[in-house]
Design a protein around this motif. Structure first.
Motif, short mmCIF file in Angstrom:
data_model
loop_
_atom_site.label_atom_id
_atom_site.label_comp_id
_atom_site.label_asym_id
_atom_site.label_seq_id
_atom_site.Cartn_x
_atom_site.Cartn_y
_atom_site.Cartn_z
N LEU A 126 1.02 -1.37 0.00
CA LEU A 126 -0.05 0.03 -0.03
C LEU A 126 1.13 1.16 0.04
N VAL A 127 1.00 1.90 -1.19
CA VAL A 127 1.82 3.05 -1.30
C VAL A 127 1.27 4.46 -1.09
N VAL A 128 1.82 5.12 0.03
CA VAL A 128 0.99 6.54 0.00
C VAL A 128 2.00 7.58 0.12
N ALA A 129 1.92 8.42 -0.72
CA ALA A 129 3.08 9.63 -0.79
C ALA A 129 4.33 8.92 -1.17
N GLY A 130 4.49 7.94 -1.92
CA GLY A 130 5.96 7.48 -2.00
C GLY A 130 6.46 6.33 -1.07
N GLU A 131 5.65 6.10 -0.02
CA GLU A 131 6.12 5.21 0.93
C GLU A 131 5.12 4.09 1.20
N ALA B 135 9.25 5.74 -9.58
CA ALA B 135 7.92 5.01 -9.46
C ALA B 135 7.27 4.36 -10.64
N PHE B 136 8.39 3.90 -11.63
CA PHE B 136 7.80 3.06 -12.61
C PHE B 136 7.78 1.97 -12.36
#
Lengths: 547, 290
Positions: A126-131, B135-136
């Motif tokens: 689960l990616v939120v704001a790049g984290e 983020a690719f």
């Protein structure tokens, strides 16, 4: 045409069929993804996703991991549904921390084998704001190797949608909690404001209302609390407007202001209101408003009025007593003069009645004077070194302490010493207690006066075997004008001042009086005085606890 | 589609002289065919791969290497496909096949193949790191693009050894870049030849463009970002001094390419250290080059 290779039409048909299926799956994914994204609560997201997954691969179970607060990696947050097919009694499958760490680090959706070839589990970061802030785990009760590529992709896609929706829902939940907390805090403060009996009005520096409580609205005759944002001045009645404006301006300009008294009229009743003020400052101590506090002064004004009345009464009693004594003294003097002339026995008898009644009036007036002195704290003691036993002898020699029906005995312990006391005042105490004892033992009998020493105090006990006093009456016995109710007591003359005076004199000596009694068996009044050899250091009059 | 940086006829004049070009194994096109069908399962693709024991063992070596770092042992190709995904396995098969294809053929003495592959693998690893930072998702594509960015040099070395020897001699003599020497000697560059080769191999347009324009990403059009990633990956690998591209000169950073990535210069140290780690793990591929 070669029989072993498919006809071109067949290949085309197969391709059309494949396309049709692909279209169906993509429609399914689209619909379900909309459902998943539309769910607002965490549980609804999980439910929508679990349902879609069940249709795709027959799955039911999900696990939802969130990153721990203190960096200990992923922590199981919640689980739903049954976890795959497993042997009876086997624990549900949980991903290892290494696996969770790998998914987190690689940010890769993966499907891994579970305990056997038919238990697989899809893990989605689960990616939120790049984290990566969590991992969603879906149990796949099928050999994943046999799943069509498209199914695996659809599953991953939906899981990613669910992951995004879950994070959004968690965020929303946190926001809702926060809003709820703020709401509770606000209503708590509002309740405090409305429960305070004072009125409170807060305005900004331009005089616009920031906050007003119910009592302020009521005192200022403002009909609604819905006035926040409005300037307060136009809402006020004319009788308070000028004063409040002046108070507000002074507070804002000078930083403080003296409390002011204003009067409002509500429904025809006059209300005195004290208005205090203070500056309202922000965290940086910058003034941004003014707080006005309104206090209803009706109650304290009434208290003032009663206190004044009481004072007037005391003054009146003192004055009247003096004014009464003067003519009485003349009456007595003329009686004596008349008695000295030649008189018939009947005339002498009448003169004696006049004189006796005059004496009674003087005593009564003396009592009233004493009470008012005690009350006002102006009772002065003239203490001298004397022996209390001598005082008892003198009192028992008086005619007042003699009666046909009563025998008055006295007993003075050998260790009773000489001590400082006001002879005349103590005489009054003894006469009062003995005559009371006589009055309330109408059948006659023994009355004893006993003097003893205990713990450095002189004890004077006057005991009778009369009608006694109920426990309830004992409590009020020493109050002014209090008289025990009852048919018998009604026949007994008295002002109800005697015991109050006794108590006042005893206390002026630094002593006390107590009573022990039982109805029908008699009473014992005990006066306890501290034994002092020296005059009290403070010659000033003792302040009576009566006042 | 974007044309190469040099006139087509000049490129044709060079590549027409290339004879007996290596081919990729037919398995790759079979995998592609299978994957076009959405109903294909991992098991079916695994069956196809398993038909070649050499490729199977290479795939299993790679998926169990620290390059992927999966915590548990992956024992079957089916598991590998399900765990790492269809595209990843296809990429792994592709990259191992490329090494095989390019191992053959004559070579010039002046060109160090081992150093070349080391640099290529490092460029692939660094491109993968950059793509991940941006983020690719299809990271393997970037690894392959980086791995193949200088493939034109191998083609020239193998199939035009005389010309290529002149290029390397010129580089040694003048201490210029390969690019400058190639332009002077051949009139075309390894980037042009590499792009052409990838097109011949039917690889994706993204791969073709990022290889063709890895020295000048601004010309890659729609695939400018991918080309810029490979461009930066190349520079990172050189900065890390991993292997050699045949010259000692660092190509200048393309400003337009850098701008296209939208990265802050602050990330450079992180990219370098992650690139170093990733390159080290990717060196598993080096054994396929031997």
């Amino acid at each position: 045409m070669d029989a072993s290779s498919p006809a071109p039409q067949d290949t085309a048909l197969q391709e059309i069929e494949a396309l049709r299926r692909a279209y169906e799956v993509s429609r399914f994914v689209q619909e379900r993804s909309r459902e998943i994204r539309g769910a607002r609560a965490t549980s609804d997201v999980v439910k929508a996703f679990a349902e879609a997954a069940r249709e795709l691969v027959g799955s039911g179970g999900t696990q939802f991991y969130l990153r721990g607060q203190s960096g200990e990696g992923m922590v199981l947050h919640k689980t739903t549904g049954d976890t795959t097919i497993r042997r009876l009694g086997a624990a549900p499958w949980r991903p290892s921390s290494e696996l969770l760490g790998w998914v987190t680090k690689e940010r890769r959706t993966t499907t891994v084998p579970g305990e056997n070839e038919r238990d697989w589990h899809t893990l989605v970061p689960l990616v939120v704001a790049g984290e990566v802030s969590g991992v969603l785990v879906l149990d796949v009760p099928q050999a994943a190797g046999e799943l069509a590529q498209q199914t695996v992709e659809a599953l991953s896609f939906l899981a990613e949608e669910a992951a995004a929706a879950l994070i959004a829902a968690e965020e929303r939940g946190r926001l809702d909690d926060e809003l709820g907390r703020i709401d509770r805090e606000r209503s708590f403060l509002a309740n405090i404001l409305d429960s305070i009996t004072n009125g409170i009005l807060v305005a900004d520096l331009d005089g616009r209302i920031l906050q007003i409580n119910r009592n302020a609205a009521a005192m200022l005759d403002i009909q609604t609390l819905d006035v926040v944002g409005q300037p307060f001045e136009p809402l006020l009645t004319e009788e308070v407007r000028t004063e409040l404006r002046a108070l507000f301006d002074e507070t804002v300009q000078v930083g403080f202001a003296m409390e002011r008294l204003v009067t409002t009229h509500l429904g025809g009743t006059e209300f005195p209101i004290a208005v205090g003020s203070s500056l309202l400052r922000d965290d940086a101590l910058q003034a941004f408003g003014c707080i006005l506090v309104f206090r209803d002064m009706t109650a304290s004004r009434e208290m003032d009025r009663l206190r004044k009345l009481d004072q007037m009464k005391s003054d009146f009693v003192a004055n009247v007593s003096h004014e009464l004594r003067t003519p009485l003294t003349s009456i007595k003097a003329y009686c004596e003069a008349l008695a000295g002339m030649e008189r018939t026995p009947q005339e002498l008898e009448f003169l004696q009645v006049i004189e006796e009644e005059g004496d009674r009036l003087i005593e009564l007036i003396e009592d009233l004077l004493n009470v008012s002195r005690i009350q006002s704290g102006t009772l002065r003691l003239h203490q001298e070194l004397a022996h209390p036993g001598d005082l008892v002898k003198e009192v028992l020699a008086l005619s007042k302490t003699h009666s046909d029906r009563h025998t008055v005995t006295s007993k003075v312990d050998a260790d009773v010493p000489e001590m400082m006391f006001d002879w005349n005042r103590m005489k009054e105490i003894l006469i009062n207690l003995i005559s009371n004892a006589m009055k309330y033992s109408p059948a006659g009998g023994e009355i004893s006066v006993a003097l003893s020493v205990s713990e450095g105090n002189l004890r004077i006990a006057v005991e009778d075997h009369g009608i006694g006093i109920s426990a309830e009456d004992q409590q009020n016995l020493f109050q002014q004008f209090y008289r025990v109710d009852g048919s018998l007591t009604a026949q007994v003359a008295g002002t109800g001042l005697g015991l109050a005076i006794v108590k006042g004199i005893a206390e002026a000596h630094g002593g006390a009086i107590t009573v022990r009694s039982e109805p029908g068996k008699g009473s014992v009044f005990t006066v306890v005085l501290p034994i002092r050899k020296e005059p009290p250091p403070d010659a000033a009059p003792q302040k009576s606890p009566f006042s | 589609m974007n044309g190469p940086a040099v006139p087509q006829d000049r490129l044709r004049r060079v590549v027409d002289r290339i004879q007996g070009l290596p081919t990729l194994p037919s398995m790759l096109s079979s995998i592609n065919q299978l994957m076009v069908n959405p109903r294909t399962s991992a098991k079916e693709i695994a069956q196809l791969i398993s038909s070649d024991p050499a490729i199977t063992s290479k795939v299993l070596r790679v998926v169990n290497s620290s390059f992927y770092g999966f915590p548990n042992r992956i024992s079957t190709v089916t598991h590998a496909i399900v765990i790492l995904g269809f595209n990843t396995i296809r990429s792994i098969v592709l990259s191992t096949s490329i090494f095989d294809a390019l191992k053959k053929g004559p070579r010039a003495d002046g060109f160090d193949r081992a150093a070349f592959w080391k640099h290529s693998i490092a460029t692939g690893a660094c491109s993968r790191v950059i793509a991940r930072k941006l983020a690719f998702t299809a990271l393997e594509e970037f690894f392959i693009a980086g791995l193949l960015h200088d493939v034109g040099k191998i083609a020239l070395d193998s199939y035009l050894p005389d010309d290529f020897a002149k290029v390397t001699a010129r580089v040694r003599e003048l201490d210029c870049t390969m690019l400058e020497a190639e332009t002077a000697v051949l009139g075309v560059t390894h980037a042009d030849v590499g792009g052409w080769l990838l097109e011949r191999w039917s690889l994706s347009q993204g791969l073709v463009d990022s290889v063709s324009h890895h020295h000048n990403p601004a010309l890659a059009g729609a695939n400018m970002k991918a080309a810029a990633i490979v461009h930066l990956g190349d520079i990172l690998a050189r900065a890390l001094q991993l292997g050699s591209g045949g010259d000692r000169r660092m190509p200048p950073l393309s400003e337009e390419g850098w701008a296209a990535l939208g990265l802050s210069p602050d990330v450079f140290p992180a990219l370098l250290s992650e690139g170093a780690d990733e390159s080290e793990r990717a060196m598993i591929f080096l054994e396929f080059a031997r």
